[in-house]
Design an enzyme around this catalytic site. Structure first.
Site, PDB file in Angstrom:
ATOM      1  N   ARG A   1     -59.715 -35.584 -34.190  1.00  0.00           N
ATOM      2  CA  ARG A   1     -58.807 -34.478 -34.597  1.00  0.00           C
ATOM      3  C   ARG A   1     -59.443 -33.997 -35.877  1.00  0.00           C
ATOM      4  O   ARG A   1     -59.109 -32.744 -35.960  1.00  0.00           O
ATOM      5  CB  ARG A   1     -57.427 -35.262 -35.126  1.00  0.00           C
TER       6      ARG A   1
ATOM      7  N   TYR B   1     -46.457  -9.808 -29.787  1.00  0.00           N
ATOM      8  CA  TYR B   1     -46.685 -10.515 -28.653  1.00  0.00           C
ATOM      9  C   TYR B   1     -45.185 -11.360 -28.466  1.00  0.00           C
ATOM     10  O   TYR B   1     -44.816 -11.828 -29.556  1.00  0.00           O
ATOM     11  CB  TYR B   1     -47.965 -11.401 -28.603  1.00  0.00           C
TER      12      TYR B   1
ATOM     13  N   ASP C   1     -53.704 -10.700 -35.822  1.00  0.00           N
ATOM     14  CA  ASP C   1     -53.759 -11.329 -34.375  1.00  0.00           C
ATOM     15  C   ASP C   1     -54.925 -10.259 -33.640  1.00  0.00           C
ATOM     16  O   ASP C   1     -54.393  -9.131 -33.234  1.00  0.00           O
ATOM     17  CB  ASP C   1     -52.564 -11.406 -33.757  1.00  0.00           C
TER      18      ASP C   1
ATOM     19  N   LYS D   1     -57.765 -15.434 -24.015  1.00  0.00           N
ATOM     20  CA  LYS D   1     -57.941 -14.086 -23.426  1.00  0.00           C
ATOM     21  C   LYS D   1     -59.359 -13.743 -23.367  1.00  0.00           C
ATOM     22  O   LYS D   1     -60.244 -14.431 -22.786  1.00  0.00           O
ATOM     23  CB  LYS D   1     -56.883 -13.232 -24.259  1.00  0.00           C
TER      24      LYS D   1
HETATM   25  C1  LIG Z   1     -51.522 -14.723 -25.484  1.00  0.00           C
HETATM   26  C2  LIG Z   1     -51.532 -14.259 -26.807  1.00  0.00           C
HETATM   27  C3  LIG Z   1     -51.168 -15.127 -28.031  1.00  0.00           C
HETATM   28  C4  LIG Z   1     -50.676 -16.706 -27.647  1.00  0.00           C
HETATM   29  O1  LIG Z   1     -51.843 -17.265 -27.140  1.00  0.00           O
HETATM   30  P1  LIG Z   1     -51.776 -18.601 -26.030  1.00  0.00           P
HETATM   31  O2  LIG Z   1     -53.241 -19.094 -25.929  1.00  0.00           O
HETATM   32  O3  LIG Z   1     -51.276 -18.252 -25.009  1.00  0.00           O
HETATM   33  O4  LIG Z   1     -50.998 -19.764 -26.916  1.00  0.00           O
HETATM   34  C5  LIG Z   1     -50.979 -14.821 -29.032  1.00  0.00           C
HETATM   35  N1  LIG Z   1     -51.214 -13.550 -29.369  1.00  0.00           N
HETATM   36  C6  LIG Z   1     -51.604 -12.610 -28.590  1.00  0.00           C
HETATM   37  C7  LIG Z   1     -51.799 -11.108 -28.771  1.00  0.00           C
HETATM   38  C8  LIG Z   1     -51.632 -12.848 -27.111  1.00  0.00           C
HETATM   39  O5  LIG Z   1     -51.972 -12.127 -26.220  1.00  0.00           O
END
Ligand SMILES: *Cc1c(COP(=O)(O)O)cnc(C)c1O
Length: 380
Positions: free
Chosen positions: A46, A98, A170, A195
């Site tokens: 962890r 998001y 982000d 992604k």
């Molecule tokens: C998908 C996404 C998230 C969340 O991520 P997960 O891996 O699905 O938990 C956060 N911000 C953006 C812009 C996203 O496209």
């Protein structure tokens, strides 16, 4: 070293045990001490794991940061950063973001008494007016999901710095290949590695990168205290994915721009929301702040929801699915899918209406993708 070289070589060399060229999967929960009071470089998975560390160091290098942290999902990374805030703290959040981030902020963080204020960060006067002595954080997403609006990172972070407010960006939509928020003054970069960074739609993961020693210590503490880390198998897969990030991003970008231009001339399309088009209201900022536009964008159907649904049911090569950033092309309906967790009024206020379709353009041949959309439009 340049980006493509860093993507292959950062974070690990041949493994010291047997010379494995690729980072081994250290599938272990714990590590033997060398003696009493003598831990090795890792003690418990962890707190740290060599496979995770290789990915963390690689992502730090790609974002131009000093420390990376890898989480089980993008939302685990977000939760870890947000949950320490409590009653009396004020957070400024971009009013277009998001759906999952919106849900976390409204249904979890705000319920603890944190004052979460949604502000249009495209209007710098609104940013200045929103800052108060209790403001702790400005949360930015650019480009936004799914509307492809941009935030001027240099402008917003310079306002934040004047008031000693931490900024988070982000960077999921562009990846460090097309945008490096730390270079533009942001304190913390966040990713859903699910992604583009992993890019193969076979892992969920998240990451945070920082460039300040005190901030790094704090994020390290949060990750260990909350136990939101990713497991070694997932880290191995993301590390493998990231090696081809540059090549994939170039292809996503080329394909998406070609499709956006084709859609812009289509009689059944009302508008295309893509920052690489001169019709995008922030095209100039896109060229200044980003080195490419990524592979995901949206468009509006002239015929509203009915035609949007018909198009979504008629595609054959595009898969109707949530998520984005994988090698395969996906199509989705934000109103009823990715952004359904937002209240209707919030979606309408943001203009995430039911005529809107989002596509994540993969790295297939763009001629086949356009042919698929063309046959689907003729069924509309
Ligand atoms: C998908 C996404 C998230 C969340 O991520 P997960 O891996 O699905 O938990 C956060 N911000 C953006 C812009 C996203 O496209």
């Amino acid at each position: 070293m340049q980006f493509k070289t860093l993507a292959i070589h950062s974070g690990h060399g041949p493994d010291p045990a047997y010379g494995a060229v690729m980072q081994p999967i250290y599938q272990t929960s714990t590590f033997a001490f060398k003696g009493v009071n003598e831990p090795g470089p890792f003690d418990y998975s962890r707190s740290g794991n060599p496979t995770r560390k290789a990915l963390e160091d690689c992502l730090a290098a790609l974002e131009g940061g000093t420390h990376g942290f890898v989480f089980a999902t993008g939302m685990a990374a977000e939760s870890s950063l947000l949950l320490p805030y409590g009653a009396g703290d004020h957070l400024i959040v971009h009013d277009d973001l998001y759906g999952g981030t919106y849900r976390l902020l409204m249904d979890v963080v705000a319920k603890k008494g944190v004052d979460v204020e949604f502000v249009n960060l495209r209007e710098l006067d609104h940013v200045r007016a929103a800052i108060r002595p209790e403001t702790r954080l400005i949360w930015i997403e650019t480009p936004t999901n799914p509307l492809m609006n941009l935030v001027d990172l240099e402008a917003v972070t310079s306002i934040a710095r004047e008031h000693k407010v931490t900024t988070v960006c982000d960077n999921t939509f562009l990846s460090p290949y097309f945008q490096r928020p730390l270079d533009l003054g942001v304190d913390i970069v966040l990713h859903s590695t699910t992604k583009y960074i992993n890019g193969h739609s076979d892992v969920v993961g998240g990451a945070v990168v920082v460039k300040d020693e005190a901030m790094a210590e704090y994020v390290d503490f949060l990750l260990n205290a909350m136990g939101t880390c990713a497991g070694p198998q997932d880290c191995f897969l993301v590390l493998r994915g990231v090696k081809t990030l540059a090549l994939r991003m170039e292809e996503h970008n080329r394909n998406a721009l070609a499709i956006a231009q084709w859609l812009e001339n289509h009689p059944k399309v009302r508008s295309v929301l893509h920052p690489g088009l001169t019709s995008h209201p922030q095209h100039e900022l896109a060229q200044r702040q980003m080195t490419g536009y990524g592979g995901t964008f949206s468009f509006r159907m002239k015929g509203g929801e009915a035609e949007a649904f018909r198009l979504l049911s008629s595609v054959k090569l595009f898969t109707l699915a949530e998520s984005l950033g994988g090698v395969e092309s996906l199509i989705e309906h934000p109103w009823s899918m990715t952004h359904a967790s937002m209240p209707e009024e919030a979606r309408e206020k943001m203009t995430i209406t039911s005529d809107l379709i989002r596509i994540s353009v993969g790295i297939e041949d763009s001629r086949d993708l356009i042919a698929d959309l063309d046959q689907a439009f003729s069924a509309v």
